[in-house]
Design a protein around this motif. Structure first.
Motif, PDB file in Angstrom:
ATOM      1  N   PHE A 154     149.079 102.679  58.422  1.00  0.00           N
ATOM      2  CA  PHE A 154     148.050 103.475  59.078  1.00  0.00           C
ATOM      3  C   PHE A 154     147.729 102.922  60.464  1.00  0.00           C
ATOM      4  CE2 PHE A 154     146.142 104.688  54.687  1.00  0.00           C
ATOM      5  CZ  PHE A 154     147.163 105.610  54.493  1.00  0.00           C
ATOM      6  N   ASN A 155     147.709 101.612  60.585  1.00  0.00           N
ATOM      7  CA  ASN A 155     147.403 100.995  61.871  1.00  0.00           C
ATOM      8  C   ASN A 155     148.512 101.289  62.892  1.00  0.00           C
ATOM      9  OD1 ASN A 155     145.675  99.264  63.519  1.00  0.00           O
ATOM     10  ND2 ASN A 155     147.330  97.775  63.410  1.00  0.00           N
ATOM     11  N   LEU A 156     149.763 101.191  62.470  1.00  0.00           N
ATOM     12  CA  LEU A 156     150.877 101.510  63.355  1.00  0.00           C
ATOM     13  C   LEU A 156     150.790 102.956  63.845  1.00  0.00           C
ATOM     14  CD1 LEU A 156     153.833  99.814  61.413  1.00  0.00           C
ATOM     15  CD2 LEU A 156     152.948  99.098  63.644  1.00  0.00           C
ATOM     16  N   LEU A 157     150.518 103.871  62.910  1.00  0.00           N
ATOM     17  CA  LEU A 157     150.480 105.283  63.271  1.00  0.00           C
ATOM     18  C   LEU A 157     149.280 105.611  64.148  1.00  0.00           C
ATOM     19  CD1 LEU A 157     151.666 106.902  59.933  1.00  0.00           C
ATOM     20  CD2 LEU A 157     152.870 106.927  62.127  1.00  0.00           C
ATOM     21  N   TYR A 158     148.149 104.959  63.896  1.00  0.00           N
ATOM     22  CA  TYR A 158     146.997 105.213  64.751  1.00  0.00           C
ATOM     23  C   TYR A 158     147.259 104.725  66.167  1.00  0.00           C
ATOM     24  CZ  TYR A 158     142.493 104.946  66.981  1.00  0.00           C
ATOM     25  OH  TYR A 158     141.481 105.087  67.885  1.00  0.00           O
ATOM     26  N   GLN A 159     147.852 103.551  66.293  1.00  0.00           N
ATOM     27  CA  GLN A 159     148.145 103.024  67.621  1.00  0.00           C
ATOM     28  C   GLN A 159     149.111 103.933  68.380  1.00  0.00           C
ATOM     29  OE1 GLN A 159     146.500 100.493  68.876  1.00  0.00           O
ATOM     30  NE2 GLN A 159     145.458 100.063  66.943  1.00  0.00           N
ATOM     31  N   GLU A 160     150.015 104.599  67.649  1.00  0.00           N
ATOM     32  CA  GLU A 160     151.013 105.458  68.286  1.00  0.00           C
ATOM     33  C   GLU A 160     150.483 106.865  68.555  1.00  0.00           C
ATOM     34  OE1 GLU A 160     154.691 106.499  69.944  1.00  0.00           O
ATOM     35  OE2 GLU A 160     153.951 104.518  69.347  1.00  0.00           O
ATOM     36  N   THR A 161     149.796 107.455  67.574  1.00  0.00           N
ATOM     37  CA  THR A 161     149.418 108.872  67.670  1.00  0.00           C
ATOM     38  C   THR A 161     147.965 109.098  68.049  1.00  0.00           C
ATOM     39  OG1 THR A 161     148.719 109.080  65.341  1.00  0.00           O
ATOM     40  CG2 THR A 161     151.089 109.343  65.827  1.00  0.00           C
ATOM     41  N   LYS A 162     147.125 108.087  67.839  1.00  0.00           N
ATOM     42  CA  LYS A 162     145.676 108.172  68.059  1.00  0.00           C
ATOM     43  C   LYS A 162     145.008 109.210  67.151  1.00  0.00           C
ATOM     44  CE  LYS A 162     146.032 105.066  71.209  1.00  0.00           C
ATOM     45  NZ  LYS A 162     145.724 103.656  70.849  1.00  0.00           N
ATOM     46  N   GLU A 163     145.675 109.554  66.039  1.00  0.00           N
ATOM     47  CA  GLU A 163     145.067 110.488  65.094  1.00  0.00           C
ATOM     48  C   GLU A 163     143.965 109.785  64.315  1.00  0.00           C
ATOM     49  OE1 GLU A 163     147.105 113.406  62.803  1.00  0.00           O
ATOM     50  OE2 GLU A 163     148.979 113.048  63.870  1.00  0.00           O
ATOM     51  N   ALA A 164     142.784 110.405  64.319  1.00  0.00           N
ATOM     52  CA  ALA A 164     141.603 109.781  63.733  1.00  0.00           C
ATOM     53  C   ALA A 164     141.763 109.534  62.234  1.00  0.00           C
ATOM     54  CB  ALA A 164     140.377 110.651  63.991  1.00  0.00           C
ATOM     55  N   LYS A 165     142.543 110.384  61.552  1.00  0.00           N
ATOM     56  CA  LYS A 165     142.661 110.232  60.090  1.00  0.00           C
ATOM     57  C   LYS A 165     143.273 108.884  59.730  1.00  0.00           C
ATOM     58  CE  LYS A 165     147.105 112.679  59.669  1.00  0.00           C
ATOM     59  NZ  LYS A 165     147.800 113.828  59.010  1.00  0.00           N
ATOM     60  N   TYR A 166     144.166 108.378  60.562  1.00  0.00           N
ATOM     61  CA  TYR A 166     144.789 107.098  60.255  1.00  0.00           C
ATOM     62  C   TYR A 166     143.825 105.940  60.508  1.00  0.00           C
ATOM     63  CZ  TYR A 166     149.073 109.846  60.067  1.00  0.00           C
ATOM     64  OH  TYR A 166     150.032 110.784  59.744  1.00  0.00           O
ATOM     65  N   LYS A 167     143.023 106.048  61.540  1.00  0.00           N
ATOM     66  CA  LYS A 167     142.027 105.010  61.800  1.00  0.00           C
ATOM     67  C   LYS A 167     140.979 104.975  60.695  1.00  0.00           C
ATOM     68  CE  LYS A 167     138.663 103.381  65.257  1.00  0.00           C
ATOM     69  NZ  LYS A 167     137.550 103.209  64.296  1.00  0.00           N
ATOM     70  N   GLU A 168     140.512 106.154  60.286  1.00  0.00           N
ATOM     71  CA  GLU A 168     139.492 106.215  59.235  1.00  0.00           C
ATOM     72  C   GLU A 168     140.029 105.637  57.927  1.00  0.00           C
ATOM     73  OE1 GLU A 168     136.807 109.548  56.804  1.00  0.00           O
ATOM     74  OE2 GLU A 168     138.007 110.142  58.539  1.00  0.00           O
ATOM     75  N   ALA A 169     141.252 106.021  57.560  1.00  0.00           N
ATOM     76  CA  ALA A 169     141.853 105.515  56.324  1.00  0.00           C
ATOM     77  C   ALA A 169     142.078 104.020  56.394  1.00  0.00           C
ATOM     78  CB  ALA A 169     143.165 106.239  56.052  1.00  0.00           C
ATOM     79  N   ARG A 170     142.552 103.538  57.553  1.00  0.00           N
ATOM     80  CA  ARG A 170     142.762 102.098  57.745  1.00  0.00           C
ATOM     81  C   ARG A 170     141.461 101.324  57.566  1.00  0.00           C
ATOM     82  NH1 ARG A 170     143.120 100.280  63.813  1.00  0.00           N
ATOM     83  NH2 ARG A 170     140.912 100.703  63.476  1.00  0.00           N
ATOM     84  N   ASP A 171     140.392 101.823  58.173  1.00  0.00           N
ATOM     85  CA  ASP A 171     139.109 101.122  58.114  1.00  0.00           C
ATOM     86  C   ASP A 171     138.522 101.151  56.702  1.00  0.00           C
ATOM     87  OD1 ASP A 171     139.477 100.674  60.785  1.00  0.00           O
ATOM     88  OD2 ASP A 171     137.990 102.141  61.465  1.00  0.00           O
ATOM     89  N   MET A 172     138.750 102.238  55.971  1.00  0.00           N
ATOM     90  CA  MET A 172     138.283 102.320  54.583  1.00  0.00           C
ATOM     91  C   MET A 172     139.002 101.299  53.710  1.00  0.00           C
ATOM     92  SD  MET A 172     137.942 106.465  54.163  1.00  0.00           S
ATOM     93  CE  MET A 172     137.917 106.428  52.357  1.00  0.00           C
ATOM     94  N   ILE A 173     140.298 101.114  53.958  1.00  0.00           N
ATOM     95  CA  ILE A 173     141.055 100.116  53.201  1.00  0.00           C
ATOM     96  C   ILE A 173     140.506  98.724  53.468  1.00  0.00           C
ATOM     97  CG2 ILE A 173     143.300  98.949  53.060  1.00  0.00           C
ATOM     98  CD1 ILE A 173     144.564 101.722  53.484  1.00  0.00           C
ATOM     99  N   LEU A 174     140.160  98.434  54.702  1.00  0.00           N
ATOM    100  CA  LEU A 174     139.621  97.117  55.033  1.00  0.00           C
ATOM    101  C   LEU A 174     138.319  96.862  54.274  1.00  0.00           C
ATOM    102  CD1 LEU A 174     140.048  94.564  56.691  1.00  0.00           C
ATOM    103  CD2 LEU A 174     138.765  95.640  58.558  1.00  0.00           C
ATOM    104  N   VAL A 175     137.505  97.897  54.129  1.00  0.00           N
ATOM    105  CA  VAL A 175     136.277  97.769  53.340  1.00  0.00           C
ATOM    106  C   VAL A 175     136.621  97.416  51.893  1.00  0.00           C
ATOM    107  CG1 VAL A 175     134.320  99.055  52.380  1.00  0.00           C
ATOM    108  CG2 VAL A 175     134.881  99.272  54.809  1.00  0.00           C
ATOM    109  N   TRP A 176     137.624  98.100  51.329  1.00  0.00           N
ATOM    110  CA  TRP A 176     138.034  97.813  49.946  1.00  0.00           C
ATOM    111  C   TRP A 176     138.575  96.389  49.830  1.00  0.00           C
ATOM    112  CZ3 TRP A 176     142.480  96.362  47.414  1.00  0.00           C
ATOM    113  CH2 TRP A 176     142.479  96.487  46.019  1.00  0.00           C
TER     114      TRP A 176
END
Length: 214
Positions: A154-176
């Motif tokens: 998710f982090n790789l894809l967010y850095q490349e595409t800037k799609e918010a869904k990948y950032k949100e999912a990445r950050d939720m995983i970090l919380v878990w």
């Protein structure tokens, strides 16, 4: 295992080919999975397929981790070749994992990615450990390793595409990872969650966690 192509191993081999400059060899591996419809089930790639006869699956279970690693490999192949079909595969596999993220804020495993999708209705033990109906289903298990896999992709894809869904999912995983996976008493990661905290020590989780999270 003579005619088995294990999905996780194929992903790691692809990364090794890329790292050693053997791009054509890496493309052969990933193109196989793009062009082999029988390697796909329940939205993802099965654990092992027979490349000499792609109609034959060798292990029909579908697990999040190997799919995420194939996504990571395909993303790096895209970066090496600029061929958008490889970015497309990485996004397809990331979206498969997104569909398995726990979005219930009241649930203990909120933010986590489960081990795999629910099984088909034709086999009662489908998508259970060891194909045993008396053992937990993949949908009930949250593995620390696979959540780190998901964070990485998710982090790789967010850095490349800037799609918010990948950032949100990445950050939720970090919380878990902080709330469930991290063992506050022993200052290490638990192996994950399976009908409760699985506090076993798995060394691969820690090396991969350092690589991914810093």
């Amino acid at each position: 295992f003579e005619n088995w192509a294990i999905t996780y191993d194929s992903a790691v081999v692809t990364l090794a080919y890329i790292a050693s400059g053997k791009i054509d060899e890496a493309k052969k591996v990933v193109d196989f999975y793009i062009n082999a419809p029988n390697a796909w089930r329940l939205g993802g790639i099965i654990e092992a397929v027979n490349p000499t006869n792609p109609v034959l699956g060798e292990d029909w279970s579908v697990r999040t981790g190997s799919n995420l690693w194939m996504g990571i490999a395909s993303f790096h192949l895209y970066k090496a070749t600029k061929e958008t079909k490889y970015l497309g595969l990485a996004e397809k596999l990331a979206d498969f994992a997104l569909s398995l993220q726990n979005n219930d804020k009241k649930d203990f495993n909120f933010g986590g990615i489960c081990l795999g999708p629910q099984g088909g209705s034709n086999v009662a033990s489908d998508q259970h450990l060891d194909y045993d109906l008396n053992k937990p289903s993949f949908y009930e298990i949250f593995a620390t390793e696979h959540n780190i896999d998901a964070y990485a992709l998710f982090n790789l894809l967010y850095q490349e595409t800037k799609e918010a869904k990948y950032k949100e999912a990445r950050d939720m995983i970090l919380v878990w990872l902080k709330r469930v996976a991290y063992n506050q008493q022993e200052h290490r990661f638990n192996r994950g969650y399976k009908h409760g905290i699985d506090s076993a020590v798995a060394t691969d989780i820690h090396s991969w966690g350092i690589s991914t999270l810093g």
